[in-house]
Design a protein around this motif. Structure first.
Motif, PDB file in Angstrom:
ATOM      1  N   UNK A 145       0.857  -1.175   0.000  1.00  0.00           N
ATOM      2  CA  UNK A 145       0.000   0.000   0.000  1.00  0.00           C
ATOM      3  C   UNK A 145       0.894   1.226   0.000  1.00  0.00           C
ATOM      4  N   UNK A 146       0.654   2.143  -0.912  1.00  0.00           N
ATOM      5  CA  UNK A 146       1.353   3.428  -0.914  1.00  0.00           C
ATOM      6  C   UNK A 146       0.405   4.446  -0.300  1.00  0.00           C
ATOM      7  N   UNK A 147       0.847   5.114   0.754  1.00  0.00           N
ATOM      8  CA  UNK A 147      -0.009   6.112   1.397  1.00  0.00           C
ATOM      9  C   UNK A 147       0.567   7.508   1.162  1.00  0.00           C
ATOM     10  N   UNK A 148      -0.316   8.435   0.819  1.00  0.00           N
ATOM     11  CA  UNK A 148       0.055   9.827   0.561  1.00  0.00           C
ATOM     12  C   UNK A 148      -0.930  10.703   1.327  1.00  0.00           C
ATOM     13  N   UNK A 149      -0.440  11.520   2.243  1.00  0.00           N
ATOM     14  CA  UNK A 149      -1.292  12.459   2.960  1.00  0.00           C
ATOM     15  C   UNK A 149      -1.431  13.734   2.144  1.00  0.00           C
ATOM     16  N   UNK A 150      -2.636  14.267   2.065  1.00  0.00           N
ATOM     17  CA  UNK A 150      -2.890  15.464   1.266  1.00  0.00           C
ATOM     18  C   UNK A 150      -3.442  16.582   2.127  1.00  0.00           C
ATOM     19  N   UNK A 151      -2.895  17.755   1.921  1.00  0.00           N
ATOM     20  CA  UNK A 151      -3.416  18.974   2.543  1.00  0.00           C
ATOM     21  C   UNK A 151      -2.996  20.136   1.643  1.00  0.00           C
ATOM     22  N   UNK A 152      -3.883  20.454   0.681  1.00  0.00           N
ATOM     23  CA  UNK A 152      -3.590  21.449  -0.350  1.00  0.00           C
ATOM     24  C   UNK A 152      -2.355  21.004  -1.169  1.00  0.00           C
TER      25      UNK A 152
ATOM     26  N   UNK B 234     -10.517  12.644   5.689  1.00  0.00           N
ATOM     27  CA  UNK B 234     -10.683  12.467   7.126  1.00  0.00           C
ATOM     28  C   UNK B 234     -11.532  13.589   7.701  1.00  0.00           C
ATOM     29  N   UNK B 235     -12.009  13.387   8.917  1.00  0.00           N
ATOM     30  CA  UNK B 235     -12.882  14.371   9.540  1.00  0.00           C
ATOM     31  C   UNK B 235     -12.149  15.636   9.949  1.00  0.00           C
ATOM     32  N   UNK B 236     -10.807  15.554  10.094  1.00  0.00           N
ATOM     33  CA  UNK B 236     -10.017  16.733  10.438  1.00  0.00           C
ATOM     34  C   UNK B 236      -8.554  16.428  10.160  1.00  0.00           C
ATOM     35  N   UNK B 237      -7.714  17.412  10.401  1.00  0.00           N
ATOM     36  CA  UNK B 237      -6.273  17.226  10.223  1.00  0.00           C
ATOM     37  C   UNK B 237      -5.707  16.529  11.455  1.00  0.00           C
ATOM     38  N   UNK B 238      -5.286  15.282  11.284  1.00  0.00           N
ATOM     39  CA  UNK B 238      -4.726  14.506  12.380  1.00  0.00           C
ATOM     40  C   UNK B 238      -3.209  14.602  12.438  1.00  0.00           C
ATOM     41  N   UNK B 239      -2.626  15.435  11.596  1.00  0.00           N
ATOM     42  CA  UNK B 239      -1.179  15.558  11.573  1.00  0.00           C
ATOM     43  C   UNK B 239      -0.539  14.402  10.829  1.00  0.00           C
ATOM     44  N   UNK B 240       0.781  14.395  10.831  1.00  0.00           N
ATOM     45  CA  UNK B 240       1.502  13.335  10.121  1.00  0.00           C
ATOM     46  C   UNK B 240       1.292  11.992  10.805  1.00  0.00           C
ATOM     47  N   UNK B 241       1.488  11.956  12.126  1.00  0.00           N
ATOM     48  CA  UNK B 241       1.384  10.689  12.852  1.00  0.00           C
ATOM     49  C   UNK B 241      -0.021  10.103  12.745  1.00  0.00           C
ATOM     50  N   UNK B 242      -1.027  10.882  13.109  1.00  0.00           N
ATOM     51  CA  UNK B 242      -2.399  10.389  13.064  1.00  0.00           C
ATOM     52  C   UNK B 242      -2.878  10.116  11.651  1.00  0.00           C
ATOM     53  N   UNK B 243      -2.470  10.959  10.706  1.00  0.00           N
ATOM     54  CA  UNK B 243      -2.863  10.751   9.317  1.00  0.00           C
ATOM     55  C   UNK B 243      -2.299   9.461   8.752  1.00  0.00           C
TER      56      UNK B 243
ATOM     57  N   UNK C 198       1.298  -6.239   2.723  1.00  0.00           N
ATOM     58  CA  UNK C 198       2.263  -6.587   3.771  1.00  0.00           C
ATOM     59  C   UNK C 198       3.320  -5.513   3.974  1.00  0.00           C
ATOM     60  N   UNK C 199       3.434  -4.588   3.016  1.00  0.00           N
ATOM     61  CA  UNK C 199       4.348  -3.456   3.134  1.00  0.00           C
ATOM     62  C   UNK C 199       3.557  -2.173   2.932  1.00  0.00           C
ATOM     63  N   UNK C 200       3.875  -1.163   3.748  1.00  0.00           N
ATOM     64  CA  UNK C 200       3.259   0.157   3.613  1.00  0.00           C
ATOM     65  C   UNK C 200       4.366   1.140   3.254  1.00  0.00           C
ATOM     66  N   UNK C 201       4.248   1.765   2.100  1.00  0.00           N
ATOM     67  CA  UNK C 201       5.228   2.766   1.683  1.00  0.00           C
ATOM     68  C   UNK C 201       4.595   4.142   1.818  1.00  0.00           C
ATOM     69  N   UNK C 202       5.190   4.980   2.655  1.00  0.00           N
ATOM     70  CA  UNK C 202       4.696   6.348   2.839  1.00  0.00           C
ATOM     71  C   UNK C 202       5.505   7.292   1.961  1.00  0.00           C
ATOM     72  N   UNK C 203       4.815   8.035   1.126  1.00  0.00           N
ATOM     73  CA  UNK C 203       5.449   8.992   0.221  1.00  0.00           C
ATOM     74  C   UNK C 203       4.902  10.373   0.526  1.00  0.00           C
ATOM     75  N   UNK C 204       5.792  11.333   0.801  1.00  0.00           N
ATOM     76  CA  UNK C 204       5.342  12.707   1.025  1.00  0.00           C
ATOM     77  C   UNK C 204       4.632  13.223  -0.218  1.00  0.00           C
ATOM     78  N   UNK C 205       3.700  14.158  -0.013  1.00  0.00           N
ATOM     79  CA  UNK C 205       2.975  14.669  -1.178  1.00  0.00           C
ATOM     80  C   UNK C 205       3.774  15.691  -1.973  1.00  0.00           C
TER      81      UNK C 205
END
Length: 344
Positions: A25-32, A84-93, A104-111
C-alpha cells in the motif's frame, strides 16, 4: 495511544479499494499543494513490478484543491481518495491511511516527493522480504530538481553523510519516503497520534528496535523531494514547539528521568532564543511532561517502552557511536545557536 480501529473515512474518488490482494500500500497524505500531490500520485501509480494500491488521505484541503485531486483519481482502479474528519497531523494521518490497506508493506510517500525510478517500490518490498528482521526501510532522499543529496532531510548522524549512497542500520528513518512492514507496524502500535508531527518516525523506530527488529537505510533506493538543497528549518508557526515538546516527551516515555533531559532542553532554549522562538521552546517543556503523564501504551506494547540491553546496544552502535556523548552533542547545539553560527 492506540492503533485503530478508526471510523471509516469519507470516500471521495477512485476505487473503493483494491480488486484483490496487493503486495504494498502506498499512502500519501494530502493537505492542499494539489499540483505536487497529483504528481506524487502519478509517480506511485506508475510503479511497476509489484501489485500495489495507492491511498490518498486528505486532511482538510480547500474545496478547489480537493476537486483537483478528485479529478486526478476519478475512475482510477488502483487508487483511492478519502477525506478524514479533520487534520490529524503526520502521525495520526499515517495511522489512518495505513489502516485502510492490507498489503504486507506500507510505503509512505510525502505529497511533495516522487519515486526515483519505476521499480523503486518493488525494490523496497524485495528488500524487506529478503530480511524479515527489518521493520522499516529508510530511503535515500534526493533533491527533486538536481538529484543531489537533500541534506535538509538527512536524519542520521552527520558523520554518516559521506556514506549516503551506502546501506547501513540506523535508529530512525525520514518520513519523505520509507517502507514499513505492516506486521511490525501493527505489533508495535503504529505511530503516536499525540505527536501530531515531528519525531514520530524515531518514536516508532525505538519500539521496533526494542522488539528485536532493525531499521535499515538503503542508499540505493531513493525518492526525490521538492525542497531546496540547502539546509532549512521553518522558524515560524509552531514547528519549534513540536520539535522540542515531542523530543522531550519521547525521552520520558522510554524511561529517562526528567533531570537527565534537562541539558538537552536547555540547549534547545538557547537555540530557540537565537532564532526568535524562545517562547515556543519554553512552552514545550511543561506540555511534554503533561503528555507523558497522560500517555498509555497500546495493549500488548507496554514492554516496548522499556529499552532492554540489546536495544541500548543497537542504539549505541548505530547512532551514538557516530555522534559522541551527550556533552558533545549539547555543546554542538549550543555552538550552533551562538551569533555568527550558520542558522539552521
Amino acid at each position: 495511544m492506540s492503533l485503530g480501529p478508526y471510523p471509516t473515512p469519507e470516500h471521495i474518488a477512485g476505487a473503493s479499494g483494491p480488486a484483490g490482494p496487493v503486495d504494498a500500500d502506498v499512502i500519501i497524505l494530502a493537505l492542499d499543494r494539489a499540483e505536487d500531490t497529483i504528481a506524487a500520485i502519478a509517480s506511485a501509480r506508475a510503479q511497476m513490478g509489484i501489485t500495489k494500491h495507492v491511498w490518498i488521505t486528505d486532511q482538510g484541503s480547500r474545496p478547489e484543491n480537493l476537486a483537483r485531486l478528485t479529478a486526478a483519481v476519478a475512475d482510477a482502479p488502483d487508487a483511492t481518495l478519502v477525506r478524514l474528519d479533520r487534520n490529524w497531523g503526520v502521525a495520526g494521518g499515517r495511522n489512518r491511511a495505513t489502516a485502510l490497506g492490507q498489503g504486507r508493506v506500507v510505503f509512505a510517500l510525502d505529497n511533495d516527493a516522487e519515486f526515483e525510478d519505476a521499480d523503486t517500490l518493488a525494490r523496497a518490498v524485495r528488500a524487506l522480504d529478503a530480511e524479515p528482521d527489518i521493520a522499516a526501510l529508510a530511503c535515500r532522499i534526493l533533491v527533486f530538481s538536481s538529484g543531489a543529496e537533500d541534506v535538509s532531510s538527512w536524519g542520521y548522524p552527520p558523520a554518516l553523510l559521506p556514506r549516503a549512497a551506502d546501506s547501513f542500520d540506523v535508529c530512525t528513518f525520514v518520513g519523505a519516503g520509507h517502507a514499513i512492514r505492516r506486521r511490525d507496524f501493527e505489533e508495535t502500535g503504529g505511530y503516536d497520534d499525540a505527536l501530531f508531527f515531528c519525531w514520530e518516525e524515531f518514536d516508532f523506530a525505538l519500539r521496533a528496535i526494542n522488539a528485536g527488529q532493525r531499521i535499515r537505510y538503503r542508499g540505493d533506493i531513493a525518492v526525490r523531494h521538492k525542497v531546496s538543497g540547502e539546509h532549512r528549518f521553518a522558524w515560524s508557526g509552531t514547528r519549534w514547539y513540536h520539535f522540542v515538546r515531542n523530543r522531550i516527551y519521547i525521552g520520558l516515555k522510554y524511561g529517562l528521568a526528567p533531570a537527565s533531559l534537562l541539558p538537552r532542553f536547555l540547549a534547545y532554549q538557547v537555540k530557540g532564543a537565537r532564532n526568535g522562538v524562545l517562547a515556543q521552546g519554553l512552552r514545550a517543556g511543561p506540555d511534554a511532561i503533561r503528555m507523558w503523564r497522560r500517555f498509555r501504551p497500546a495493549p500488548g506494547t507496554e514492554s516496548l517502552y522499556r529499552l532492554d540491553p540489546a536495544a541500548r546496544d543497537y542504539l549505541a552502535r548505530n547512532d551514538a557511536a557516530y555522534r559522541g556523548g551527550m556533552a558533545r552533542r549539547v555543546r554542538a547545539e549550543l555552538l550552533a545557536a551562538l551569533p555568527g553560527a550558520a542558522r539552521s
